[in-house]
Design a protein around this motif. Structure first.
Motif, short mmCIF file in Angstrom:
data_model
loop_
_atom_site.label_atom_id
_atom_site.label_comp_id
_atom_site.label_asym_id
_atom_site.label_seq_id
_atom_site.Cartn_x
_atom_site.Cartn_y
_atom_site.Cartn_z
N ASP A 93 0.86 -1.17 0.00
CA ASP A 93 0.00 0.00 0.00
C ASP A 93 0.90 1.23 0.00
N PHE A 94 0.65 2.14 -0.93
CA PHE A 94 1.44 3.36 -1.03
C PHE A 94 0.47 4.53 -1.03
N ASP A 95 0.34 5.17 0.13
CA ASP A 95 -0.60 6.30 0.28
C ASP A 95 -2.01 5.92 -0.16
#
Length: 156
Positions: A93-95
């Motif tokens: 998960d990236f932002d």
């Protein structure tokens, strides 16, 4: 990191020994939310919209959706396509956005080690990235050597 979703034949059945490719948008899958594995209905759309190309294609391509592989995931770092049926990759998960990374970029670390995750998948407060040095340490696994670039060329 965002690529254009496409399908490719599972086998090299092109007369010149290659794979067949099909853009997802060619069968109406324009938005990312629309992209899904091919079905008989989408193959009928293909035959309707591209009759001359389908007449010249090998019969299994237009009659058997199971011989197509969907590629809708792309490596966050290289942009290369990820074949979820064959490639080993990490998901993170990236932002709030799901990203994917081909595993050969960091073969010595598990996703849990790389992102300092606990058994439940949550970032450990005592192990989390809390300093620039900690982030740089994790990022250092992506310092590529000439061999890594050769591997990237091979796989992409």
């Amino acid at each position: 990191p965002d690529g254009v979703p496409f399908f490719h034949s599972k086998q090299r059945i092109h007369p010149q020994g290659g794979y067949y490719f099909l853009l997802a948008a060619a069968v109406g899958m324009v938005r990312p939310i629309d992209v899904e594995p091919l079905t008989m209905d989408t193959l009928i759309v293909l035959q309707t919209d591209y009759p001359s190309q389908c007449d010249n294609a090998p019969e299994p391509l237009i009659s058997d959706p199971s011989i197509w592989i969907l590629v809708d995931k792309f490596c966050f770092f290289s942009g290369g396509p990820i074949n979820t049926e064959e490639d080993v990759y990490y998901r993170a998960d990236f932002d709030g956005n799901e990203i994917y990374m081909l595993a050969f970029l960091s073969p010595s670390l598990t996703p849990e080690e790389l992102y300092r995750l606990g058994a439940d998948g949550e970032v450990q407060d005592d192990l989390g990235l809390k300093s620039v040095a900690a982030v740089e340490e994790v990022e250092s696994v992506y310092d590529l050597t000439e061999r890594d670039f050769d591997d990237l060329k091979l796989y992409h």
